[in-house]
Design a protein around this motif. Structure first.
Motif, PDB file in Angstrom:
ATOM      1  N   THR A 158     -17.014   0.522 -26.750  1.00 59.53           N
ATOM      2  CA  THR A 158     -17.737  -0.644 -26.254  1.00 59.53           C
ATOM      3  C   THR A 158     -16.772  -1.788 -25.968  1.00 59.53           C
ATOM      4  N   LYS A 159     -15.847  -2.011 -26.880  1.00 62.60           N
ATOM      5  CA  LYS A 159     -14.871  -3.085 -26.690  1.00 62.60           C
ATOM      6  C   LYS A 159     -13.985  -2.821 -25.474  1.00 62.60           C
ATOM      7  N   LEU A 160     -13.616  -1.558 -25.264  1.00 64.27           N
ATOM      8  CA  LEU A 160     -12.822  -1.220 -24.071  1.00 64.27           C
ATOM      9  C   LEU A 160     -13.563  -1.600 -22.795  1.00 64.27           C
ATOM     10  N   GLY A 161     -14.859  -1.368 -22.805  1.00 62.33           N
ATOM     11  CA  GLY A 161     -15.656  -1.655 -21.619  1.00 62.33           C
ATOM     12  C   GLY A 161     -15.957  -3.128 -21.403  1.00 62.33           C
ATOM     13  N   GLU A 162     -15.917  -3.919 -22.479  1.00 57.41           N
ATOM     14  CA  GLU A 162     -16.343  -5.310 -22.381  1.00 57.41           C
ATOM     15  C   GLU A 162     -15.213  -6.340 -22.469  1.00 57.41           C
ATOM     16  N   ASP A 163     -14.096  -5.973 -23.049  1.00 57.03           N
ATOM     17  CA  ASP A 163     -13.033  -6.948 -23.338  1.00 57.03           C
ATOM     18  C   ASP A 163     -11.780  -6.603 -22.538  1.00 57.03           C
ATOM     19  N   SER A 164     -11.534  -7.363 -21.474  1.00 57.25           N
ATOM     20  CA  SER A 164     -10.422  -7.028 -20.577  1.00 57.25           C
ATOM     21  C   SER A 164      -9.062  -7.174 -21.258  1.00 57.25           C
ATOM     22  N   ALA A 165      -8.896  -8.133 -22.160  1.00 53.30           N
ATOM     23  CA  ALA A 165      -7.622  -8.286 -22.870  1.00 53.30           C
ATOM     24  C   ALA A 165      -7.384  -7.088 -23.789  1.00 53.30           C
ATOM     25  N   PHE A 166      -8.438  -6.625 -24.451  1.00 50.97           N
ATOM     26  CA  PHE A 166      -8.331  -5.444 -25.316  1.00 50.97           C
ATOM     27  C   PHE A 166      -7.981  -4.219 -24.474  1.00 50.97           C
ATOM     28  N   ARG A 167      -8.641  -4.103 -23.326  1.00 57.60           N
ATOM     29  CA  ARG A 167      -8.385  -2.971 -22.423  1.00 57.60           C
ATOM     30  C   ARG A 167      -6.941  -2.995 -21.934  1.00 57.60           C
ATOM     31  N   ASP A 168      -6.434  -4.167 -21.598  1.00 61.44           N
ATOM     32  CA  ASP A 168      -5.040  -4.284 -21.156  1.00 61.44           C
ATOM     33  C   ASP A 168      -4.082  -3.868 -22.276  1.00 61.44           C
ATOM     34  N   SER A 169      -4.393  -4.281 -23.496  1.00 57.48           N
ATOM     35  CA  SER A 169      -3.570  -3.883 -24.654  1.00 57.48           C
ATOM     36  C   SER A 169      -3.593  -2.374 -24.820  1.00 57.48           C
ATOM     37  N   TYR A 170      -4.779  -1.784 -24.651  1.00 60.25           N
ATOM     38  CA  TYR A 170      -4.925  -0.333 -24.779  1.00 60.25           C
ATOM     39  C   TYR A 170      -4.095   0.389 -23.709  1.00 60.25           C
ATOM     40  N   VAL A 171      -4.168  -0.087 -22.492  1.00 63.61           N
ATOM     41  CA  VAL A 171      -3.415   0.558 -21.407  1.00 63.61           C
ATOM     42  C   VAL A 171      -1.917   0.472 -21.687  1.00 63.61           C
ATOM     43  N   ALA A 172      -1.471  -0.649 -22.239  1.00 62.52           N
ATOM     44  CA  ALA A 172      -0.047  -0.833 -22.549  1.00 62.52           C
ATOM     45  C   ALA A 172       0.417   0.014 -23.729  1.00 62.52           C
ATOM     46  N   ASP A 173      -0.455   0.210 -24.727  1.00 62.03           N
ATOM     47  CA  ASP A 173      -0.076   0.944 -25.941  1.00 62.03           C
ATOM     48  C   ASP A 173      -1.302   1.632 -26.536  1.00 62.03           C
ATOM     49  N   PRO A 174      -1.782   2.699 -25.889  1.00 65.26           N
ATOM     50  CA  PRO A 174      -3.027   3.326 -26.345  1.00 65.26           C
ATOM     51  C   PRO A 174      -2.973   3.809 -27.792  1.00 65.26           C
ATOM     52  N   ASP A 175      -1.903   4.470 -28.182  1.00 64.02           N
ATOM     53  CA  ASP A 175      -1.825   4.985 -29.549  1.00 64.02           C
ATOM     54  C   ASP A 175      -1.828   3.862 -30.575  1.00 64.02           C
ATOM     55  N   GLY A 176      -1.051   2.811 -30.312  1.00 63.82           N
ATOM     56  CA  GLY A 176      -0.988   1.691 -31.238  1.00 63.82           C
ATOM     57  C   GLY A 176      -2.323   0.986 -31.377  1.00 63.82           C
ATOM     58  N   VAL A 177      -3.001   0.775 -30.253  1.00 63.00           N
ATOM     59  CA  VAL A 177      -4.292   0.086 -30.276  1.00 63.00           C
ATOM     60  C   VAL A 177      -5.331   0.923 -31.019  1.00 63.00           C
ATOM     61  N   MET A 178      -5.372   2.217 -30.743  1.00 57.52           N
ATOM     62  CA  MET A 178      -6.348   3.076 -31.431  1.00 57.52           C
ATOM     63  C   MET A 178      -6.084   3.116 -32.931  1.00 57.52           C
ATOM     64  N   LYS A 179      -4.831   3.248 -33.294  1.00 55.18           N
ATOM     65  CA  LYS A 179      -4.466   3.311 -34.714  1.00 55.18           C
ATOM     66  C   LYS A 179      -4.793   1.987 -35.417  1.00 55.18           C
ATOM     67  N   ASN A 180      -4.420   0.866 -34.786  1.00 54.88           N
ATOM     68  CA  ASN A 180      -4.700  -0.447 -35.367  1.00 54.88           C
ATOM     69  C   ASN A 180      -6.195  -0.730 -35.463  1.00 54.88           C
ATOM     70  N   PHE A 181      -6.979  -0.149 -34.581  1.00 48.41           N
ATOM     71  CA  PHE A 181      -8.422  -0.342 -34.603  1.00 48.41           C
ATOM     72  C   PHE A 181      -9.075   0.426 -35.745  1.00 48.41           C
ATOM     73  N   GLY A 182      -8.366   1.442 -36.227  1.00 47.96           N
ATOM     74  CA  GLY A 182      -8.880   2.213 -37.356  1.00 47.96           C
ATOM     75  C   GLY A 182      -9.542   3.523 -36.993  1.00 47.96           C
ATOM     76  N   LEU A 183      -9.288   4.009 -35.771  1.00 47.22           N
ATOM     77  CA  LEU A 183      -9.843   5.306 -35.395  1.00 47.22           C
ATOM     78  C   LEU A 183      -9.150   6.416 -36.170  1.00 47.22           C
ATOM     79  N   THR A 184      -9.889   7.478 -36.429  1.00 43.45           N
ATOM     80  CA  THR A 184      -9.301   8.632 -37.106  1.00 43.45           C
ATOM     81  C   THR A 184      -8.408   9.385 -36.126  1.00 43.45           C
TER      82      THR A 184
END
Length: 74
Positions: free
Chosen positions: A9-35
């Motif tokens: 949901t955050k990926l779809g709604e938050d452009s800054a979060f999405r940009d961070s994800y595109v730049a560092d997907p593994d880091g963003v997912m890990k920091n978010f707490g995904l398994t």
């Protein structure tokens, strides 16, 4: 709300979060707490796995998942 659903949901709604994800997907997912399993589903665009995990029939992925050389979290 599950972490995976919250993340998607955050990926779809938050452009800054999405940009961070595109730049560092593994880091963003890990920091978010995904398994590890959730990260792998996102990295490989495993729509069936995501639907099963979330218990839903439909999932709309509107965010490009950058290609990865492998599916291991570093």
């Amino acid at each position: 709300m599950s972490k995976l659903l919250e993340f998607m949901t955050k990926l779809g709604e938050d452009s800054a979060f999405r940009d961070s994800y595109v730049a560092d997907p593994d880091g963003v997912m890990k920091n978010f707490g995904l398994t590890d399993a959730e990260c792998k589903m996102i990295r490989t665009a495993d729509v069936e796995g995501i639907k099963k995990t979330l218990g839903v029939e439909h999932v709309y992925l509107n965010v490009h998942v950058p290609p990865h050389g492998n599916d291991e979290i570093k």
